[in-house]
Design an enzyme around this catalytic site. Structure first.
Site, PDB file in Angstrom:
ATOM      1  N   ASP A  86      18.831  10.729  27.962  1.00 23.96           N
ATOM      2  CA  ASP A  86      19.383  11.110  29.255  1.00 23.96           C
ATOM      3  C   ASP A  86      18.317  10.909  30.324  1.00 23.96           C
ATOM      4  O   ASP A  86      17.163  11.323  30.146  1.00 23.96           O
ATOM      5  CB  ASP A  86      19.822  12.568  29.233  1.00 23.96           C
ATOM      6  CG  ASP A  86      21.225  12.757  29.765  1.00 23.96           C
ATOM      7  OD1 ASP A  86      21.495  12.256  30.867  1.00 23.96           O
ATOM      8  OD2 ASP A  86      22.049  13.390  29.088  1.00 23.96           O
ATOM      9  N   ASP A 138      22.160  10.284  34.627  1.00 23.49           N
ATOM     10  CA  ASP A 138      22.886  11.424  35.170  1.00 23.49           C
ATOM     11  C   ASP A 138      23.129  11.256  36.673  1.00 23.49           C
ATOM     12  O   ASP A 138      22.192  10.966  37.427  1.00 23.49           O
ATOM     13  CB  ASP A 138      22.064  12.688  34.903  1.00 23.49           C
ATOM     14  CG  ASP A 138      22.794  13.955  35.254  1.00 23.49           C
ATOM     15  OD1 ASP A 138      23.779  14.286  34.580  1.00 23.49           O
ATOM     16  OD2 ASP A 138      22.359  14.637  36.221  1.00 23.49           O
ATOM     17  N   GLU A 145      26.324   7.519  34.848  1.00 24.63           N
ATOM     18  CA  GLU A 145      27.315   8.568  35.120  1.00 24.63           C
ATOM     19  C   GLU A 145      27.548   8.596  36.625  1.00 24.63           C
ATOM     20  O   GLU A 145      26.607   8.798  37.399  1.00 24.63           O
ATOM     21  CB  GLU A 145      26.823   9.932  34.641  1.00 24.63           C
ATOM     22  CG  GLU A 145      27.878  11.018  34.830  1.00 24.63           C
ATOM     23  CD  GLU A 145      27.305  12.419  34.956  1.00 24.63           C
ATOM     24  OE1 GLU A 145      28.010  13.378  34.590  1.00 24.63           O
ATOM     25  OE2 GLU A 145      26.168  12.570  35.456  1.00 24.63           O
ATOM     26  N   HIS A 187      29.477  17.171  27.314  1.00 17.63           N
ATOM     27  CA  HIS A 187      28.917  18.506  27.507  1.00 17.63           C
ATOM     28  C   HIS A 187      29.408  19.176  28.782  1.00 17.63           C
ATOM     29  O   HIS A 187      29.188  20.383  28.957  1.00 17.63           O
ATOM     30  CB  HIS A 187      27.387  18.424  27.525  1.00 17.63           C
ATOM     31  CG  HIS A 187      26.861  17.641  28.680  1.00 17.63           C
ATOM     32  ND1 HIS A 187      27.013  16.267  28.782  1.00 17.63           N
ATOM     33  CD2 HIS A 187      26.194  18.028  29.795  1.00 17.63           C
ATOM     34  CE1 HIS A 187      26.471  15.860  29.911  1.00 17.63           C
ATOM     35  NE2 HIS A 187      25.955  16.890  30.547  1.00 17.63           N
ATOM     36  N   ASP A 188      30.063  18.440  29.653  1.00 20.13           N
ATOM     37  CA  ASP A 188      30.578  18.988  30.909  1.00 20.13           C
ATOM     38  C   ASP A 188      32.091  19.161  30.910  1.00 20.13           C
ATOM     39  O   ASP A 188      32.659  19.557  31.934  1.00 20.13           O
ATOM     40  CB  ASP A 188      30.194  18.070  32.077  1.00 20.13           C
ATOM     41  CG  ASP A 188      28.735  18.179  32.458  1.00 20.13           C
ATOM     42  OD1 ASP A 188      28.132  19.236  32.207  1.00 20.13           O
ATOM     43  OD2 ASP A 188      28.189  17.194  33.004  1.00 20.13           O
TER      44      ASP A 188
END
Length: 590
Positions: A99, A207, A266, A339-340
């Site tokens: 990430d 991210d 993302e 995860h979100d």
């Protein structure tokens, strides 16, 4: 014809390390725990492991607030252990994607500490600092530089008393935004990325990377009725220099690398047209993007705290538009959860009576689209949403901040807020992976950092690994189909029955072969007339083979692939998936 990129036939698995596997009994998952599960992931058929942040961090946002990009937080392990993980993955023919969180750092990062130390600090301009202004929100003097709200509730600005200025934080106040307008910031980020690639990492999931370019005038955002803060996103979603920055990153970090790497951006708020530009190989920016359109369809009035029913026609319209838009240039990423997001089977399927069938059906529908599929940990087991009884059971800063604001400023009761956050909160996906039926689901010998879902006695890896009919082994079949059948990785996509509210249907085709994918998103039997699935030159699907299905095969079938006859309608049981293959004349034009 040139060979397709390797990631067209690859499957990525996301590990949220805090909740994956705990090796030392402190209740928090770690790198050593991941190392102990690599054979499990290899058995599943995974090509790439995407590792959510394990960098040094105060853990304000579970590691997405980074205080040192080039070290591992002790709660997760060490750099030596990460090197061991890289080597162990490579030995199994798998890759590691880290990430990359570079829209913001932690406020405890040395860069920010130096930036806030003095108005004349060489790093002052590494972050977005602005003086207070008057006559803005409520007319109060000395108010925030603009009216933007934070994604985690409250204003997007935090006042620093020592310097008398505000700094921008689009997320937590402990996550100040980096100023990418500063070339020294970009150079430092690229240097760090190269350091990781030299260490053996195989790419990055970036991210909120489309937030890094901001309108430097930082104008006020539009105010929705009843809201305390403006929407600043028009000034930072895919901002004015975003393509320049991503191309520069590619040139400085990836262009001269000889091995196969993966870059995933993302990008909240990205459009299909934007994604084509970001992922067009000729532009040299990123390989694919994560978009959020389909996971916002059940947000009433654009708010995840106002969940509403999902219409299948809306889902087909959204995913179909992305399939069509990226058919000729660029590439799709495919996912139900991460995860979100809430757990896929609870959100898109039926986590009650038809739990197992709908979990399998969702796997088949998603993975047989054109794009690279992503599996979020536990999804391959059919893990479901969690029931949290009180606000003290939650760990997610987004929920905790919303609860505080809603109960103290918006007049909502505790019960109202808990009911609103239950379906779509991020902690649904962050409960520990359910490995077996023992205490704490085999996740940890200590007290887990967040509660384990009580249904681990029924849903867990130990009971599924050797069960040929389990959700886990169905995922293995779906993954193997992508690995072995070019029509899955490279075939054209054609959405069928776009206005049907129960059946999701599409065709994948290459010269010489075609797949028909049918999924029943309901708990009643559905009948699919041939006219709905036949093209203008088709006569029938009679004699096609059933290559994948989530219902037991007929009693008399002993062959690897069942031959099916479709003289009239195709019947689909509740939450049934059927994938049919037929051979076509090889001279067909794609």
């Amino acid at each position: 014809m040139s060979a397709s990129p390797w990631f067209h036939s690859a499957v990525v698995y996301q590990v949220y390390p805090r909740s994956f596997a705990d090796s030392n009994g402190d209740g928090i998952g770690d790198i050593r725990g991941i190392l102990g599960k690599l054979d499990y992931l290899h058995r599943l058929g995974i090509d790439v492991l995407w590792l959510s942040p394990v960098y040094a961090s105060p853990q304000d946002d579970n590691g997405y607030d980074i205080s040192n990009y080039q070290d591992i937080d002790p709660i997760f392990g060490s750099l030596d252990e990460l090197d061991e993980l890289i080597a162990a993955l490579h030995c199994r023919g798998m890759k590691l994607v880290m990430d990359l969180v570079v829209n913001h750092t932690s406020d405890e990062h040395p860069w920010f500490r130096e930036s806030r130390s003095s108005m004349t600090s060489p790093k002052r301009d590494w972050y977005w600092w602005r003086p207070a202004r008057e006559n803005t929100i409520g007319g109060a003097p000395g108010a925030e530089p603009n009216n933007w709200g934070s994604a985690f509730s409250g204003p997007a600005w935090r006042y620093d008393a020592d310097s008398g200025e505000y700094y921008l934080h689009l997320f937590s106040a402990k996550q100040p935004d980096l100023n990418w307008e500063n070339a020294h910031v970009r150079a430092a980020v690229y240097e760090m990325m190269n350091w990781w690639l030299d260490r053996g990492v195989d790419g990055f999931r970036m991210d909120v990377i489309n937030f890094i370019s901001k309108d430097t005038s930082l104008p006020d955002g539009p105010m929705a009725e009843g809201m305390h803060y403006g929407n600043g996103s028009p000034s930072y979603i895919s901002g004015p220099r975003i393509h320049e920055f991503l191309h520069e990153m590619h040139q400085q970090v990836f262009a001269d690398r000889e091995r196969d790497l993966l870059t995933v951006g993302e990008m909240p708020g990205v459009t299909v047209q934007d994604a084509v530009a970001f992922t067009d190989p000729a532009r040299a920016e990123v390989d694919m993007v994560f978009q959020f359109e389909h996971v916002a369809l059940d947000h009433k009035d654009g708010s995840k705290w106002l969940p509403g029913p999902l219409k299948l026609t809306d889902l087909k319209s959204s995913l179909g538009r992305w399939q069509e838009g990226l058919a000729e240039r660029g590439w799709n990423s495919l996912y139900w959860g991460n995860h979100d997001q809430a757990r896929a089977v609870s959100r898109f399927g039926d986590d009650g009576e038809y739990w197992e069938l709908s979990a399998k059906m969702l796997a088949g529908i998603l993975h047989l689209h054109r794009g690279t599929p992503y599996i979020y940990q536990g999804e391959e087991l059919g893990m479901t949403n969690m029931s949290f009884a009180t606000i003290s059971d939650y760990r997610d800063i987004e929920v905790l901040n919303h609860h505080l604001e809603a109960t103290t400023q918006l007049g909502h009761t505790d019960a109202q807020v808990l009911a609103a956050v239950a379906p779509l909160n991020r902690d649904n996906a962050r409960t520990p992976v359910q490995w077996d039926t023992t205490i704490n689901a085999g996740f940890s010998a200590g007290t887990p950092w967040i509660a384990v879902n009580p249904n681990h006695h029924r849903i867990n890896a130990a009971t599924q690994l050797d069960d040929p009919h389990s959700v886990f082994n169905f995922y293995r079949q779906v993954i193997e189909l992508r690995h072995t059948d070019p029509v899955v990785s490279e075939g054209d996509f054609n959405m069928l029955m776009p206005r049907d509210e129960q059946v999701y249907a599409f065709r994948r085709s290459l010269p010489g072969t075609e797949l028909l994918v049918l999924g029943n998103f309901s708990d009643t039997v559905q009948s699919v007339p041939p006219a709905q699935i036949l093209g203008p030159q088709d006569t029938s699907w009679e004699g096609a083979e059933l290559v994948l299905g989530n219902y037991p095969k007929t009693d008399g079938d002993q062959t690897a692939h069942q031959q099916v006859t479709v003289p009239a309608a195709i019947s689909l049981h509740p939450w049934e998936l059927k994938v049919l293959r037929r051979r076509l004349p090889s001279s067909g034009v794609r």
